[in-house]
Enzyme design. Structure first.
Site, PDB file in Angstrom:
ATOM      1  N   SER A 130       1.635 101.519  39.574  1.00 49.89           N
ATOM      2  CA  SER A 130       2.827  99.758  39.882  1.00 49.89           C
ATOM      3  C   SER A 130       2.091  98.737  38.069  1.00 49.89           C
ATOM      4  O   SER A 130       0.704  99.229  38.015  1.00 49.89           O
ATOM      5  CB  SER A 130       2.379  98.918  40.886  1.00 49.89           C
ATOM      6  OG  SER A 130       2.992  97.232  40.642  1.00 49.89           O
ATOM      7  N   TYR A 143      -2.122  95.431  47.486  1.00 51.06           N
ATOM      8  CA  TYR A 143      -1.533  96.135  46.805  1.00 51.06           C
ATOM      9  C   TYR A 143      -1.807  96.326  45.597  1.00 51.06           C
ATOM     10  O   TYR A 143      -1.849  97.834  44.691  1.00 51.06           O
ATOM     11  CB  TYR A 143      -0.422  96.375  47.087  1.00 51.06           C
ATOM     12  CG  TYR A 143       0.757  96.618  46.057  1.00 51.06           C
ATOM     13  CD1 TYR A 143       1.265  97.639  46.561  1.00 51.06           C
ATOM     14  CD2 TYR A 143       1.373  95.985  44.685  1.00 51.06           C
ATOM     15  CE1 TYR A 143       2.757  98.559  46.526  1.00 51.06           C
ATOM     16  CE2 TYR A 143       2.237  97.338  44.360  1.00 51.06           C
ATOM     17  CZ  TYR A 143       2.591  98.045  44.485  1.00 51.06           C
ATOM     18  OH  TYR A 143       3.409  99.308  44.291  1.00 51.06           O
TER      19      TYR A 143
END
Length: 246
Positions: A130, A143
Site C-alpha cells: 500500500s 495498517y
C-alpha cells in the site's frame, strides 16, 4: 484479450472480492488457471476456504490446489485487513491480529508455495502492499506498519529467491474503490463528504479501481517481464509522488 498465460496456475489469497477478485478475473482472461484462497467462496473461480492466519489451513489449501491443477506458477499474496488509529489507540491485540494476517499470512502462504514455485520455469510472487508503507497517512499507524513490513519483506524475498528463478514484486495501491473502503465510508458521519475527501486526496481526483491494480499485478507476474524483480509498483493516482498547486 490474448490468452498468453495458458497452462499457468495462479493462487490468489483474498481473491473473492475487491482487488483479489479483479486479479482473479484478469488472470483468467489471460488463460491462467485460477485458485482463490479466501474465507469466502469465490462465485466465479475454483476456490478453497483458507484463513491465512492458520498455517494448517494454508498448507491444506495449497496442497488441494496442487492436487486439482497439478502445479503452482504464480502466487498473489493479497489477503489483508485494515486498521484505523494512532499508536495510542490500537491495542496489543489489534496489533497482533493485523500483523498476523497482513504480514505473517504472506509468510505462511509463500512458505507453503515455494517448493512448488521452484518446479516452475515461470515462477513469480506478487504481494499487495500500500502507499501507506511509504507515505504518512493520518490514523493509519498499525495498517501502515503492516504494509511497510510487506514492502521490506518483498525486497528481501526477491533477493533470497532470484537465483532460483522466482521473481518477487509488490504493488502499492492508493485508496481503492473496494468493499472494504465502502464499509469504512459507511461508518463515517457523512459518507458522501468523506468519499469526496478521499477522491480529492488523489491527484487524479478519483479512487483507484480494483481492475487497475489487478492489471499491475498481472503485469508483474507475466513471464514476459522476467527482468522485473524487487520492484514496488505504485497504483495510486499520483498521491505518493505528485504535489499539485491548485
Amino acid at each position: 484479450m490474448v490468452q498468453d498465460l495458458n497452462g499457468l496456475t495462479v493462487i490468489i489469497s483474498g481473491g473473492s472480492s475487491g482487488i483479489g477478485a479483479a486479479a482473479a478475473d484478469a488472470f483468467a482472461a489471460r488463460g491462467a488457471k485460477v485458485a482463490v484462497l479466501d474465507l469466502n467462496k469465490s462465485e466465479k473461480h475454483w476456490s478453497q476456504p483458507c484463513d491465512v492466519s492458520d498455517d494448517h489451513q494454508v498448507r491444506q489449501a495449497v496442497e488441494a490446489t496442487v492436487d486439482h491443477f497439478g502445479s503452482i506458477d504464480i502466487l498473489v499474496n493479497n489477503a489483508g485487513i485494515g486498521a484505523i488509529g494512532t499508536v495510542e489507540e490500537n491495542s496489543d491485540k489489534q496489533w497482533f491480529r493485523v500483523l498476523d494476517v497482513n504480514l505473517l499470512g504472506m509468510v505462511r502462504l509463500s512458505r507453503a508455495c515455494l517448493p512448488h514455485l521452484r518446479d516452475s520455469t515461470e515462477a513469480a510472487i506478487v504481494n499487495t502492499s500500500s502507499i501507506a508503507a511509504t507515505t504518512g497517512l493520518v490514523n493509519r499507524a498499525l495498517y501502515s506498519a503492516s504494509k511497510g513490513a510487506v514492502h521490506s519483506l518483498t525486497m528481501a524475498m526477491a533477493a533470497d529467491h532470484v537465483a532460483e528463478g522466482i521473481r518477487v514484486n509488490c504493488v502499492s495501491p492508493g485508496t481503492a474503490d473496494t468493499p472494504w473502503v465502502a464499509r469504512l465510508l459507511d461508518q463515517a458521519e457523512d459518507p458522501v463528504e468523506e468519499r469526496r475527501k478521499l477522491e480529492a486526496r488523489q491527484p487524479t481526483g478519483r479512487l483507484v479501481s480494483p481492475e487497475e491494480v489487478a492489471a499491475a499485478i498481472v503485469y508483474l507476474a507475466d513471464p514476459a517481464n522476467k527482468s522485473i524483480t524487487g520492484t514496488n509498483l505504485a497504483i495510486d493516482g499520483g498521491v505518493a509522488s505528485l504535489r499539485l498547486v491548485r
